[in-house]
Design a protein around this motif. Structure first.
Motif, PDB file in Angstrom:
ATOM      1  N   MET A   1       7.099 -11.408 -30.332  1.00  0.00           N
ATOM      2  CA  MET A   1       6.174 -10.695 -29.272  1.00  0.00           C
ATOM      3  C   MET A   1       7.104 -10.271 -28.004  1.00  0.00           C
ATOM      4  O   MET A   1       6.689  -8.941 -27.591  1.00  0.00           O
ATOM      5  CB  MET A   1       5.145 -11.627 -28.811  1.00  0.00           C
ATOM      6  CG  MET A   1       3.942 -12.078 -29.691  1.00  0.00           C
ATOM      7  SD  MET A   1       3.039 -10.615 -30.296  1.00  0.00           S
ATOM      8  CE  MET A   1       2.505  -9.807 -29.093  1.00  0.00           C
ATOM      9  N   ILE A   2       8.156 -10.503 -28.079  1.00  0.00           N
ATOM     10  CA  ILE A   2       8.986 -10.118 -26.710  1.00  0.00           C
ATOM     11  C   ILE A   2       9.408  -8.505 -27.056  1.00  0.00           C
ATOM     12  O   ILE A   2       9.542  -7.891 -26.577  1.00  0.00           O
ATOM     13  CB  ILE A   2      10.154 -10.945 -26.702  1.00  0.00           C
ATOM     14  CG1 ILE A   2       9.591 -12.428 -25.913  1.00  0.00           C
ATOM     15  CG2 ILE A   2      11.361 -10.184 -25.756  1.00  0.00           C
ATOM     16  CD1 ILE A   2      10.598 -13.489 -25.459  1.00  0.00           C
ATOM     17  N   PHE A   3       9.942  -8.704 -28.543  1.00  0.00           N
ATOM     18  CA  PHE A   3      10.299  -7.172 -29.063  1.00  0.00           C
ATOM     19  C   PHE A   3       9.261  -6.508 -29.036  1.00  0.00           C
ATOM     20  O   PHE A   3       9.367  -5.243 -28.542  1.00  0.00           O
ATOM     21  CB  PHE A   3      10.957  -7.341 -30.230  1.00  0.00           C
ATOM     22  CG  PHE A   3      11.433  -6.229 -31.122  1.00  0.00           C
ATOM     23  CD1 PHE A   3      12.573  -5.545 -30.375  1.00  0.00           C
ATOM     24  CD2 PHE A   3      10.902  -5.659 -32.295  1.00  0.00           C
ATOM     25  CE1 PHE A   3      13.169  -4.424 -30.811  1.00  0.00           C
ATOM     26  CE2 PHE A   3      11.344  -4.627 -32.646  1.00  0.00           C
ATOM     27  CZ  PHE A   3      12.625  -3.839 -31.903  1.00  0.00           C
ATOM     28  N   LYS A   4       8.045  -6.785 -29.449  1.00  0.00           N
ATOM     29  CA  LYS A   4       6.944  -5.648 -29.304  1.00  0.00           C
ATOM     30  C   LYS A   4       6.457  -5.246 -27.936  1.00  0.00           C
ATOM     31  O   LYS A   4       6.339  -4.248 -27.652  1.00  0.00           O
ATOM     32  CB  LYS A   4       5.657  -6.394 -29.813  1.00  0.00           C
ATOM     33  CG  LYS A   4       5.606  -6.497 -31.368  1.00  0.00           C
ATOM     34  CD  LYS A   4       4.309  -7.207 -31.744  1.00  0.00           C
ATOM     35  CE  LYS A   4       4.044  -7.237 -33.434  1.00  0.00           C
ATOM     36  NZ  LYS A   4       2.869  -7.568 -34.061  1.00  0.00           N
ATOM     37  N   GLY A   5       6.714  -6.171 -26.989  1.00  0.00           N
ATOM     38  CA  GLY A   5       6.724  -5.795 -25.715  1.00  0.00           C
ATOM     39  C   GLY A   5       7.447  -4.899 -25.244  1.00  0.00           C
ATOM     40  O   GLY A   5       7.546  -3.976 -24.421  1.00  0.00           O
ATOM     41  N   PHE A   6       8.947  -5.262 -25.708  1.00  0.00           N
ATOM     42  CA  PHE A   6       9.829  -4.109 -25.347  1.00  0.00           C
ATOM     43  C   PHE A   6       9.791  -3.021 -25.748  1.00  0.00           C
ATOM     44  O   PHE A   6       9.952  -1.792 -24.988  1.00  0.00           O
ATOM     45  CB  PHE A   6      11.440  -4.791 -25.749  1.00  0.00           C
ATOM     46  CG  PHE A   6      12.709  -4.065 -25.268  1.00  0.00           C
ATOM     47  CD1 PHE A   6      13.260  -4.179 -24.153  1.00  0.00           C
ATOM     48  CD2 PHE A   6      13.005  -3.037 -26.262  1.00  0.00           C
ATOM     49  CE1 PHE A   6      14.294  -3.579 -23.902  1.00  0.00           C
ATOM     50  CE2 PHE A   6      14.230  -2.515 -25.623  1.00  0.00           C
ATOM     51  CZ  PHE A   6      14.692  -2.612 -24.628  1.00  0.00           C
ATOM     52  N   ILE A 141      -3.814 -12.079 -31.023  1.00  0.00           N
ATOM     53  CA  ILE A 141      -2.495 -13.119 -30.431  1.00  0.00           C
ATOM     54  C   ILE A 141      -3.237 -14.138 -29.572  1.00  0.00           C
ATOM     55  O   ILE A 141      -4.045 -13.537 -28.640  1.00  0.00           O
ATOM     56  CB  ILE A 141      -1.656 -11.791 -29.833  1.00  0.00           C
ATOM     57  CG1 ILE A 141      -2.236 -11.247 -28.654  1.00  0.00           C
ATOM     58  CG2 ILE A 141      -1.022 -10.910 -30.865  1.00  0.00           C
ATOM     59  CD1 ILE A 141      -1.154 -10.455 -27.773  1.00  0.00           C
ATOM     60  N   THR A 142      -2.385 -14.864 -29.369  1.00  0.00           N
ATOM     61  CA  THR A 142      -2.820 -15.944 -28.315  1.00  0.00           C
ATOM     62  C   THR A 142      -2.409 -15.680 -27.113  1.00  0.00           C
ATOM     63  O   THR A 142      -1.598 -14.813 -26.549  1.00  0.00           O
ATOM     64  CB  THR A 142      -2.049 -17.295 -28.938  1.00  0.00           C
ATOM     65  OG1 THR A 142      -0.670 -17.159 -28.680  1.00  0.00           O
ATOM     66  CG2 THR A 142      -2.410 -17.948 -30.448  1.00  0.00           C
ATOM     67  N   PHE A 149       4.705 -10.972 -24.755  1.00  0.00           N
ATOM     68  CA  PHE A 149       4.618  -9.612 -24.462  1.00  0.00           C
ATOM     69  C   PHE A 149       5.127  -8.937 -23.196  1.00  0.00           C
ATOM     70  O   PHE A 149       5.793  -8.092 -23.127  1.00  0.00           O
ATOM     71  CB  PHE A 149       3.212  -9.289 -25.305  1.00  0.00           C
ATOM     72  CG  PHE A 149       2.986  -7.638 -25.205  1.00  0.00           C
ATOM     73  CD1 PHE A 149       3.284  -6.990 -26.618  1.00  0.00           C
ATOM     74  CD2 PHE A 149       2.543  -6.879 -24.396  1.00  0.00           C
ATOM     75  CE1 PHE A 149       2.937  -5.829 -26.762  1.00  0.00           C
ATOM     76  CE2 PHE A 149       2.539  -5.471 -24.365  1.00  0.00           C
ATOM     77  CZ  PHE A 149       2.571  -5.032 -25.652  1.00  0.00           C
ATOM     78  N   GLY A 150       4.278  -9.518 -22.342  1.00  0.00           N
ATOM     79  CA  GLY A 150       4.752  -9.216 -20.784  1.00  0.00           C
ATOM     80  C   GLY A 150       6.189  -9.370 -20.568  1.00  0.00           C
ATOM     81  O   GLY A 150       6.730  -8.433 -19.682  1.00  0.00           O
ATOM     82  N   ILE A 151       6.819 -10.437 -20.910  1.00  0.00           N
ATOM     83  CA  ILE A 151       8.225 -10.692 -20.581  1.00  0.00           C
ATOM     84  C   ILE A 151       8.948  -9.357 -21.342  1.00  0.00           C
ATOM     85  O   ILE A 151      10.042  -8.895 -20.770  1.00  0.00           O
ATOM     86  CB  ILE A 151       8.737 -12.004 -21.270  1.00  0.00           C
ATOM     87  CG1 ILE A 151       8.360 -13.232 -20.352  1.00  0.00           C
ATOM     88  CG2 ILE A 151      10.259 -12.106 -21.303  1.00  0.00           C
ATOM     89  CD1 ILE A 151       8.378 -14.355 -21.019  1.00  0.00           C
ATOM     90  N   GLY A 152       8.683  -9.066 -22.627  1.00  0.00           N
ATOM     91  CA  GLY A 152       9.360  -7.918 -23.179  1.00  0.00           C
ATOM     92  C   GLY A 152       9.265  -6.560 -22.487  1.00  0.00           C
ATOM     93  O   GLY A 152      10.118  -5.811 -22.453  1.00  0.00           O
ATOM     94  N   ALA A 153       7.871  -6.322 -22.214  1.00  0.00           N
ATOM     95  CA  ALA A 153       7.515  -5.198 -21.144  1.00  0.00           C
ATOM     96  C   ALA A 153       8.530  -5.024 -19.926  1.00  0.00           C
ATOM     97  O   ALA A 153       9.134  -4.013 -19.614  1.00  0.00           O
ATOM     98  CB  ALA A 153       6.353  -5.215 -20.817  1.00  0.00           C
ATOM     99  N   CYS A 154       8.891  -6.226 -19.211  1.00  0.00           N
ATOM    100  CA  CYS A 154       9.568  -6.429 -18.118  1.00  0.00           C
ATOM    101  C   CYS A 154      11.027  -6.168 -18.394  1.00  0.00           C
ATOM    102  O   CYS A 154      11.724  -5.484 -17.767  1.00  0.00           O
ATOM    103  CB  CYS A 154       9.593  -7.847 -17.632  1.00  0.00           C
ATOM    104  SG  CYS A 154       7.942  -8.030 -16.548  1.00  0.00           S
TER     105      CYS A 154
END
Length: 202
Positions: A1-6, A141-142, A149-154
């Motif tokens: 999810m981090i990569f998806k957010g990124f 998603i949970t 996901f938000g961490i990835g976006a940041c």
């Protein structure tokens, strides 16, 4: 999810806005290190917006038309003040001589400038609230994964704006001072246009 957010965040970075221009302009006028403090200010504010969106603040803002109008007017005013400050500072003029935040160049002030400029559009909370709602419904998603996901976006903001800062610091080594002044004025005018558009929407 981090990569998806990124990946999602990188798509958003392609839409160059006032914050990106601010970082680029800071890198040109003050160097990479100072502009990187600005990047950290942007990331901090984005992270705060994303957290508020996850907590449901976006839904509250979305329901109130008056709040959205006030935010648009406030944000537009901030952008116009920053734009005028950039333009006039190129000629050695300070429109806010008593407010060192917009006058002095220190790591702390650059960070705060970035926070103010990024925070001038709190409607971003509504955008992120919509994004997370869609992700939860469509991808099932949970809540925990929403945070990742938000961490990835940041992280995408940190990565992209660091590249912008690096580019600005490299450009300044090859440009004469009068061209840098013209760029400062151009950035100021663009910020004013963004501000006027925001006022028009309100």
């Amino acid at each position: 999810m981090i990569f998806k957010g990124f990946k999602f965040g990188m798509l958003l970075q392609l839409a160059v806005g006032p914050v990106c221009l601010f970082i680029f302009n800071t890198a040109i006028s003050s160097g990479f290190l100072f502009s990187e403090f600005g990047v950290l200010g942007v990331v901090f504010t984005d992270a705060l917006f994303i957290l508020l969106a996850i907590l449901g603040v976006g839904k509250i803002l979305e329901k109130s038309k008056r709040i959205k109008q006030f935010i648009s007017c406030f944000g537009g005013g901030i952008l116009i003040v920053f734009g005028l400050s950039f333009i006039l500072s190129s000629f050695g003029i300070s429109i806010l001589p008593n407010i060192n935040l917009l006058k002095e160049v220190t790591s702390k002030n650059i960070f705060l400038k970035a926070v103010i400029l990024t925070g001038s559009n709190p409607l971003g909370i509504i955008f992120w609230a919509g994004v997370f709602s869609t992700k939860i419904i469509e991808e099932n998603i949970t809540k925990k994964n929403v945070y990742f996901f938000g961490i990835g976006a940041c992280l995408s903001t940190l990565f992209f704006l660091t590249l912008v800062a690096l580019g600005g610091s490299l450009v300044t080594n090859f440009l004469p001072e009068n061209i840098i002044t013209i760029l400062n004025i151009a950035v100021g005018m663009i910020l004013i246009v963004f501000g006027l558009k925001s006022l028009k929407k309100s």
